[in-house]
Design an enzyme around this catalytic site. Structure first.
Site, PDB file in Angstrom:
ATOM      1  N   GLN A   1       5.038   9.462   7.636  1.00 28.58           N
ATOM      2  CA  GLN A   1       4.090  10.326   6.917  1.00 28.58           C
ATOM      3  C   GLN A   1       4.514  11.785   6.995  1.00 28.58           C
ATOM      4  O   GLN A   1       4.479  12.513   5.999  1.00 28.58           O
ATOM      5  CB  GLN A   1       2.680  10.172   7.494  1.00 28.58           C
ATOM      6  CG  GLN A   1       2.047   8.819   7.208  1.00 28.58           C
ATOM      7  CD  GLN A   1       0.667   8.699   7.835  1.00 28.58           C
ATOM      8  OE1 GLN A   1       0.175   9.619   8.495  1.00 28.58           O
ATOM      9  NE2 GLN A   1       0.039   7.565   7.639  1.00 28.58           N
TER      10      GLN A   1
ATOM     11  N   ASP B   1       4.072  -6.279  12.938  1.00 24.36           N
ATOM     12  CA  ASP B   1       2.814  -6.953  12.595  1.00 24.36           C
ATOM     13  C   ASP B   1       2.986  -8.455  12.407  1.00 24.36           C
ATOM     14  O   ASP B   1       2.000  -9.183  12.268  1.00 24.36           O
ATOM     15  CB  ASP B   1       2.237  -6.357  11.296  1.00 24.36           C
ATOM     16  CG  ASP B   1       1.668  -4.968  11.527  1.00 24.36           C
ATOM     17  OD1 ASP B   1       1.203  -4.699  12.655  1.00 24.36           O
ATOM     18  OD2 ASP B   1       1.699  -4.158  10.586  1.00 24.36           O
TER      19      ASP B   1
ATOM     20  N   LYS C   1       0.815  -1.218   0.000  1.00 26.22           N
ATOM     21  CA  LYS C   1       0.000   0.000   0.000  1.00 26.22           C
ATOM     22  C   LYS C   1       0.849   1.268   0.000  1.00 26.22           C
ATOM     23  O   LYS C   1       0.584   2.213  -0.738  1.00 26.22           O
ATOM     24  CB  LYS C   1      -0.932  -0.016   1.215  1.00 26.22           C
ATOM     25  CG  LYS C   1      -1.971   1.109   1.169  1.00 26.22           C
ATOM     26  CD  LYS C   1      -2.639   1.346   2.511  1.00 26.22           C
ATOM     27  CE  LYS C   1      -3.731   0.355   2.780  1.00 26.22           C
ATOM     28  NZ  LYS C   1      -4.506   0.736   3.997  1.00 26.22           N
TER      29      LYS C   1
ATOM     30  N   GLY D   1      -5.151   8.154   5.984  1.00 24.56           N
ATOM     31  CA  GLY D   1      -4.260   9.119   6.624  1.00 24.56           C
ATOM     32  C   GLY D   1      -3.006   9.342   5.810  1.00 24.56           C
ATOM     33  O   GLY D   1      -2.525  10.472   5.669  1.00 24.56           O
TER      34      GLY D   1
ATOM     35  N   ARG E   1       2.620   6.146  -3.264  1.00 27.13           N
ATOM     36  CA  ARG E   1       3.726   6.998  -3.712  1.00 27.13           C
ATOM     37  C   ARG E   1       3.969   6.886  -5.207  1.00 27.13           C
ATOM     38  O   ARG E   1       4.391   7.852  -5.848  1.00 27.13           O
ATOM     39  CB  ARG E   1       4.991   6.645  -2.910  1.00 27.13           C
ATOM     40  CG  ARG E   1       4.922   7.132  -1.448  1.00 27.13           C
ATOM     41  CD  ARG E   1       5.943   6.431  -0.561  1.00 27.13           C
ATOM     42  NE  ARG E   1       6.008   6.973   0.799  1.00 27.13           N
ATOM     43  CZ  ARG E   1       5.170   6.656   1.780  1.00 27.13           C
ATOM     44  NH1 ARG E   1       4.182   5.817   1.564  1.00 27.13           N
ATOM     45  NH2 ARG E   1       5.318   7.200   2.993  1.00 27.13           N
TER      46      ARG E   1
END
Length: 444
Positions: A174, A325, A27, A99, A32
């Site tokens: 971010q 994760d 993702k 976001g 990008r």
């Protein structure tokens, strides 16, 4: 988020897994590649783009800024407008739930002399944007939003931007990316300093498109320098596949007897690939075939074969960020290895979609695995290959990664394992069931 009725799913012991597992695209890199394709000159072709809602919203936004974004067969094609060539959008930019999308877009447009209004769904409208708008103000942009710096928000871009030197107050890829993207259309050199390294997808892809970006480690931390106003050149990008999704077919192949599975084009960015490094230290038969670069990112095809002789290891705490994760599925592999696997520095697992340490420990204990845990650590005593008893129903706690991890455990256990609700798997890996069944798993 509302969730429909529970969807229990049972994984009985699986025969050998064979074949090729095409997991979804990454993702972060998908967002990008659309943004930089729109800032480059010429036609950028992207294969393997993750066609989730968040990424499609970013594509629509780049179209509103004047780029042409569309699909040609399997590929996505972007005709860019060049750095500084963005147009003022005619309407509000709706970033949906993303976001990442809204923060990167605010950065891109902050050094263009026009106003843009951003909004999103209820969840995104509740999230604070000041962490991005504060550094963007240094370039000369002005932000006007709801109280608490929330969307909807209008950002008036700087018509005469100045280059900026900024130290990020918190570890955030971010924020760093928003500042670098704003710096593209500012003259001179924009400098971002971060005390601890965060994911570096933006820097790698900017270099891939031809920007001058240098990263240096100093006493202050990591210093990233970007030369403003570069000419970005259109690229052909094969988006690497998501390493977090690849973890599931890879780990299943390692613990299900007789398995041999190929997982092509997996992103091996060092900030994301800690699990694969750990598995190899445990003695997993996991090889990297055809190593290459895609859009500035290291990638390879992963081949995973049944590994009956894996041993427990102590995972270095500093590796936690690159595999946070993946600890739930690692704990399942640890239960099928010999000896003890120790995982430290993982307090963040307590505050994910669920308390992932507690969720995994409870389910593994019910299966007869010895697990010890503390605030920021846990240990799993392995039962060796073929040693998992199974025969339990576990609670996934509405957490997609817990659900997938226990289904993989069932495939390697002597008796079936049932997950109380497999519905949440769709949030991150909607094709999980079909992909695993295509390799030979049987869920009921």
């Amino acid at each position: 988020m509302s969730h429909g009725p529970a969807q229990p799913l049972t994984a009985p012991a699986s025969g050998p897994l064979h074949g090729t597992a095409h997991v979804p695209g990454d993702k972060s890199i998908s967002h990008r590649s659309l943004i930089l394709g729109a800032l480059a000159v010429g036609e950028t072709r992207i294969s393997g783009l993750l066609e989730g809602q968040d990424v499609l919203d970013t594509g629509r936004a780049m179209q509103a800024f004047g780029a042409t974004v569309g699909k040609d067969g399997e590929d996505w094609v972007v005709h860019g407008v060049g750095v500084g060539g963005l147009l003022e959008p005619e309407d509000v930019i709706d970033c949906g739930n993303s976001g990442t999308g809204v923060r990167l877009l605010m950065g891109v447009a902050a050094t263009h002399g026009f106003a843009v209004t951003y909004t999103g769904d209820a969840s995104l409208r509740s999230r604070p944007m000041a962490r991005v708008t504060e550094p963007l103000a240094l370039f000369g942009a002005e932000a006007h939003g709801r109280s608490g710096g929330r969307l909807p928000m209008t950002v008036v871009g700087a018509s005469d931007p100045v280059p900026v030197a900024y130290t990020t107050p918190m570890a955030s890829a971010q924020v760093k990316s928003a500042v670098l993207l704003a710096g593209l259309n500012a003259p001179g050199e924009t400098v971002v300093t971060e005390r601890e390294a965060t994911r570096d997808h933006s820097e790698r892809m900017l270099r891939g498109f031809g920007a001058q970006v240098e990263t240096e480690r100093t006493g202050e931390g990591f210093v990233i320098r970007l030369q403003g106003r570069p000419e970005l050149t259109a690229q052909r990008i094969a988006v690497p596949r998501d390493p977090s999704s690849a973890a599931f077919p890879v780990c299943a192949a390692l613990i299900v007897p007789g398995s041999d599975v190929l997982v092509p084009n997996i992103g091996l960015n060092p900030t994301r690939a800690g699990l694969f490094e750990t598995l190899r230290e445990m003695g997993a038969d996991l090889t990297y075939e055809s190593p290459r670069e895609e859009g500035g990112e290291p990638a390879a095809d992963l081949r995973a074969r049944f590994s009956p002789d894996m041993r427990g290891v102590e995972v270095p705490p500093e590796r936690a960020a690159s595999m946070i994760d993946e600890y739930p599925i690692l704990s399942v592999v640890a239960a099928c290895a010999e000896g003890t696997t120790v995982m430290r520095g993982v307090a963040e697992l307590r505050v994910k979609e669920s308390d992932r340490i507690d969720a995994m420990a409870t389910g593994l204990r019910a299966m007869g695995v010895e697990v010890r845990d503390g605030p920021d650590w846990w240990e799993v005593d392995g039962l060796g290959a073929g040693g998992l008893p199974g025969g339990v129903t576990v609670q996934a706690r509405l957490d997609h990664r817990i659900a997938m991890s226990f289904l993989i455990a069932g495939m390697a256990a002597r008796r079936p394992v049932t997950v109380d609700d497999a519905g949440p798997i769709a949030t991150s890996f909607p094709i999980f069931r079909g992909l695993m069944e295509g390799l030979g798993a049987q869920f009921e």
